[in-house]
Scaffold this motif. Structure first.
Motif, mmCIF file in Angstrom:
data_model
loop_
_atom_site.group_PDB
_atom_site.id
_atom_site.type_symbol
_atom_site.label_atom_id
_atom_site.label_comp_id
_atom_site.label_asym_id
_atom_site.label_seq_id
_atom_site.Cartn_x
_atom_site.Cartn_y
_atom_site.Cartn_z
ATOM 1 N N LYS B 40 0.828 -1.217 0.000
ATOM 2 C CA LYS B 40 0.000 0.000 0.000
ATOM 3 C C LYS B 40 0.861 1.267 0.000
ATOM 4 N N SER B 41 1.817 1.324 0.932
ATOM 5 C CA SER B 41 2.681 2.510 0.995
ATOM 6 C C SER B 41 3.552 2.607 -0.251
ATOM 7 N N THR B 42 3.949 1.466 -0.753
ATOM 8 C CA THR B 42 4.750 1.469 -1.976
ATOM 9 C C THR B 42 3.962 2.107 -3.112
ATOM 10 N N PHE B 84 2.063 11.261 4.716
ATOM 11 C CA PHE B 84 2.956 10.136 4.933
ATOM 12 C C PHE B 84 2.527 9.251 6.106
ATOM 13 N N GLN B 85 2.760 7.956 5.931
ATOM 14 C CA GLN B 85 2.528 7.037 7.052
ATOM 15 C C GLN B 85 3.504 7.366 8.178
ATOM 16 N N TYR B 86 4.751 7.672 7.809
ATOM 17 C CA TYR B 86 5.754 8.060 8.801
ATOM 18 C C TYR B 86 6.337 9.428 8.438
ATOM 19 N N LEU B 169 -3.882 9.539 1.475
ATOM 20 C CA LEU B 169 -3.696 9.523 2.924
ATOM 21 C C LEU B 169 -3.253 8.129 3.351
ATOM 22 N N ASP B 170 -1.967 8.014 3.697
ATOM 23 C CA ASP B 170 -1.443 6.703 4.048
ATOM 24 C C ASP B 170 -1.539 6.494 5.560
ATOM 25 N N GLU B 171 -2.524 5.749 5.962
ATOM 26 C CA GLU B 171 -2.757 5.432 7.377
ATOM 27 C C GLU B 171 -2.745 6.681 8.256
HETATM 28 MG MG LIG Z 1 2.224 1.238 4.763
#
Ligand SMILES: [Mg+2]
Ligand SMILES: Nc1ncnc2c1ncn2[C@@H]1O[C@H](COP(=O)(O)OP(=O)(O)OP(=O)(O)O)[C@@H](O)[C@H]1O
Lengths: 481, 250
Positions: B40-42, B84-86, B169-171
């Motif tokens: 997903k993040s990729t 970003f997720q992070y 929107l990643d997580e």
């Molecule tokens: Mg992810």
């Protein structure tokens, strides 16, 4: 017909004398080389009193006995001191008639630095009213200052007009034989600034000087002396830019600060001399001795942004002689390509309750080497001395180096000394994050670097801070592929 | 608006995305769910243009334009935003300064002047109030020492400031407390219009109660193995992913 070596030497020697050192010298630049005659000639040329000539000669004799220091973490071909010309009067003839003739790359750098058109002309050597070189800039503020009894003039002028002050203080903070370069400077200093703030006077404006190295192959030896009398305050700015040169130029300045009881001196520097080209050719050798002495309750702050020079060797220091005196050192040193910097400070705690703060930010890119070297020394008499040191290094890429050499010597058990050091790298994730917000990589690096340097940038006077930020940006351009 | 065609992408010789097809039209909200490590993040990074990932087949099209040769910052200028997720820390750079730089860089790319300071201030005030962000927070270094929830809220603040066409929107919901979740979701809904699209990556159907998706896709092992409407999210919450994994293995 071939000369013998001996004949050649003789011929050259007599040629030198043709210039007639002792009387009227027509040439703008002295012939290369250094000996007692040259030292005397410089002094004569400047119409100095006898005591000054003697002082120079004394320095020269010390220098002859000294050797170049080798302990710094820098590598370079040692200058040939006999191949340098030790005096260069302002070149009255402008190099260009208009800005159109100047190298556009140089102009675009000036523009990005926000340097005014007039200043650009000055710096590039375009014809205009005032031309400046190693002879100091005439300042228009003189009158305002004079009303408050502040003396701000060239050191040459001070030697003539205020000999008592100069005689009393010159060489008291940086003695003639302090080190190799200080001795050399004492013998041959070309010019520099002198500043005296009378008792209880707060200098109403930032005092600034612009120096630049102009004539190729002319060593630059500035001498600065700032005296803040009891209870006075002054903020002093020193900024430098130099046009590109492909041959090494030696620069060995001496700055002495004297803060008498309850006085405060803020000394800020932006140094941007030619660092050499991308392959490491050329650039300025910058070997500087800067030191201040604090009497009772006095304070000296050094703030520096060092982006230029091929080799830098520089340790603005404070002797905290008086009780309750304060020394501060805030530094940003940027090295890129093949630049080498070995810089830091010395805080010498002699008085009781003396305090010092050291914040050093080193940024290395390309194949450069960036070293912090600091000494905190607490003498036995210095009860309750306190020091806080923080040295942060930021690395860009894998080919550069950051080094920290903190030395601590305490002879008093009540001393409190704190040292913090960090090393970080600009991460790809940080750059991508910025990119994703629409900020390109170059701008992203500038942003990250400015953030890293913020604590020091904040210490600079406003107008200087803006210039310094742009300078950081320009210095690091092209540092990430 | 966004068209992803048979997208294959790898990193360090490891194939992560294995043929993704997805189309988002203006005005739509799509949700992507799927187990950890499914890509997903990729996918989000590839859309945003992270160079680490190499596209081996297929491509990403934004407003009918192949993004292959478009740098990440240019994608941002076109209106693509990734929460970003992070989120990454940038010491010494305040949220305000960062936003100012980001907005003015985008404006510059569009041939516009810098945003006037008072306009910028007004916008900052509006958006921070909408997301219930204390103004003191905005003078702190970007993400440095922010709590997990604060980081996420700050991402949405940035989104609100930049007003993108496509927001990924990643997580963003992970790490938010219940109140913050509502506030953040509200902020996203305010952005929604017939001209914008949102791609929500999440593990939890709770967020989708606030940001109601038009479509839900399940990503597994680099492929979309099932698509449906918001009911699919509920079904996943109930049954987990195993049944889908088995289905796709067949
Ligand atoms: Mg992810
Ligand atoms: N730079 C990388 N190098 C090697 N492997 C990577 C890299 N980036 C991602 N991966 C791998 O790719 C796979 C997909 O990762 P991704 O982050 O896209 O998963 P995700 O679906 O977002 O998971 P999560 O739900 O945990 O956030 C994982 O197995 C991960 O380890």
């Amino acid at each position: 017909m071939a000369y013998t070596e001996e004949e050649l030497k003789k011929e050259l020697e007599t040629k030198e004398y043709e210039y007639g050192f002792y009387t009227d010298i027509e040439s703008e630049t002295f012939p290369n080389g250094l000996n007692e005659e040259i030292v005397v000639a410089i002094s004569k040329k400047k119409e100095e009193p006898e005591w000054m000539t003697e002082w120079r000669l004394e320095s020269f004799r010390y220098w002859k006995e000294m050797v170049e220091p080798e302990w710094a973490n820098v590598h370079y071909t040692k200058p040939d001191f006999q191949a340098i010309s030790y005096y260069s009067a302002p070149n009255k003839k402008p190099k260009y008639n208009s800005l159109d003739e100047v190298d556009p790359e140089l102009l675009s750098t000036f523009e990005r630095l926000g340097i005014s058109l007039d200043e650009q002309k000055k710096l590039a050597g375009v014809a205009m009213d005032i031309v400046m070189d190693s002879v100091s800039v005439a300042t228009t503020f003189k009158k305002t200052l004079a009303e408050k009894g502040i003396i701000f003039c060239s050191i040459s002028e001070a030697i003539k007009e205020h000999p008592d002050l100069v005689k009393k203080y010159i060489g008291t903070v940086v003695p003639q034989k302090d080190n190799f370069y200080a001795a050399l400077n004492s013998a041959v200093f070309s010019d520099g600034s002198f500043c005296y703030i009378p008792k209880g006077v707060r200098c109403p404006m930032e005092l600034s000087t612009y120096f630049r190295i102009n004539q190729a192959g002319t060593g630059q030896f500035e001498r600065t002396l700032v005296i803040a009398d009891e209870g006075s305050y002054v903020s002093y700015l020193e900024g430098c830019t130099a046009p590109s040169r492909d041959e090494n130029q030696l620069h060995a300045a001496v700055v002495e600060l004297i803060a008498l009881d309850d006085a405060e001196i803020k000394y800020s520097t932006v140094q941007n001399w030619f660092p050499g080209d991308k392959s490491g050719k050329g650039g300025v050798y910058n070997f500087v001795t800067k030191r201040g002495i604090c009497e009772k309750n006095a304070k000296i702050s050094w703030t520096q942004v060092e982006t230029g020079s091929a080799v830098t060797w520089k340790y603005p220091s404070c002797i905290l002689k008086g009780d309750n005196s304060i020394g501060e050192f805030y530094s940003i040193a940027v090295t890129n390509n093949y630049q080498q910097a070995d810089t830091g400070t010395k805080m010498i705690h002699l008085g009781k309750n003396t305090k010092s703060t050291i914040i050093s930010k080193g940024i290395s890119a390309g194949k450069s080497q960036n070293s912090y070297r600091g000494l905190v020394q607490v003498n036995s008499r210095a009860e309750n001395a306190r020091n806080f040191s923080q040295c942060d290094s930021l690395l860009m890429g894998n080919e550069c180096g950051a080094h920290t050499f903190p030395y601590i010597e305490t002879k008093n058990k009540t001393a409190q000394i704190e040292h913090e050091a960090t090393t970080s790298k600009i991460g790809e994730d940080q750059i991508f994050y910025c990119n994703q917000r629409g900020i390109d990589t170059e701008k992203a690096i500038a942003l990250i670097v400015n953030g890293f340097s913020k604590e020091v940038l904040n210490k600079l006077p406003m107008e200087f801070a803006v210039e310094a930020q742009k300078l950081l940006e320009i210095s690091l351009e092209g540092s990430v592929g | 608006m966004l068209k992803i065609k048979d997208l294959h992408a790898k990193v360090e010789d490891k194939e992560i995305l294995k043929g993704i097809n997805l189309e988002l039209n203006a005005g739509e909200v799509h949700a992507i769910m799927g187990p950890n490590g499914s890509g997903k993040s990729t996918l989000a990074s590839v859309i945003a243009g992270k160079e680490e990932f190499e596209i081996t087949k297929g491509g990403v099209f934004f407003e009918n334009e192949d993004l292959e040769d478009t740098a990440p910052e240019e994608r941002a200028h076109k209106g693509i935003f990734l929460s970003f997720q992070y989120p990454v820390e940038i010491p010494g750079v305040s949220v305000t300064n960062f936003m100012k730089t980001a907005i003015n860089e985008s404006r510059k790319a569009r041939g516009m002047e810098d945003m006037p300071a008072n306009e910028m201030l007004k916008m900052i005030r509006e958006k921070s109030e909408m997301l219930d962000i204390d103004r003191k927070f905005l003078s702190r270094s970007l993400n440095e020492g922010f709590s997990g929830g604060e980081k996420k809220r700050n991402e949405i603040f940035q989104m609100a400031m930049l007003e993108p066409k496509l927001a990924i929107l990643d997580e963003t919901d992970s790490g938010l407390d219940i109140d913050a979740l509502r506030i953040v979701a509200n902020g996203v809904n305010k952005l929604r219009s017939k001209d914008n699209a949102v791609l929500v990556i999440t593990h939890y159907q709770r967020l989708l109660e606030y940001i109601v998706p038009d479509f839900v896709h399940v990503l597994h092992d680099g492929k979309i193995v099932k698509s449906g409407d918001k009911a699919l999210a509920l079904e996943l919450e109930e049954k987990g992913y195993d049944w889908l994994k088995q289905e796709s293995a067949v």
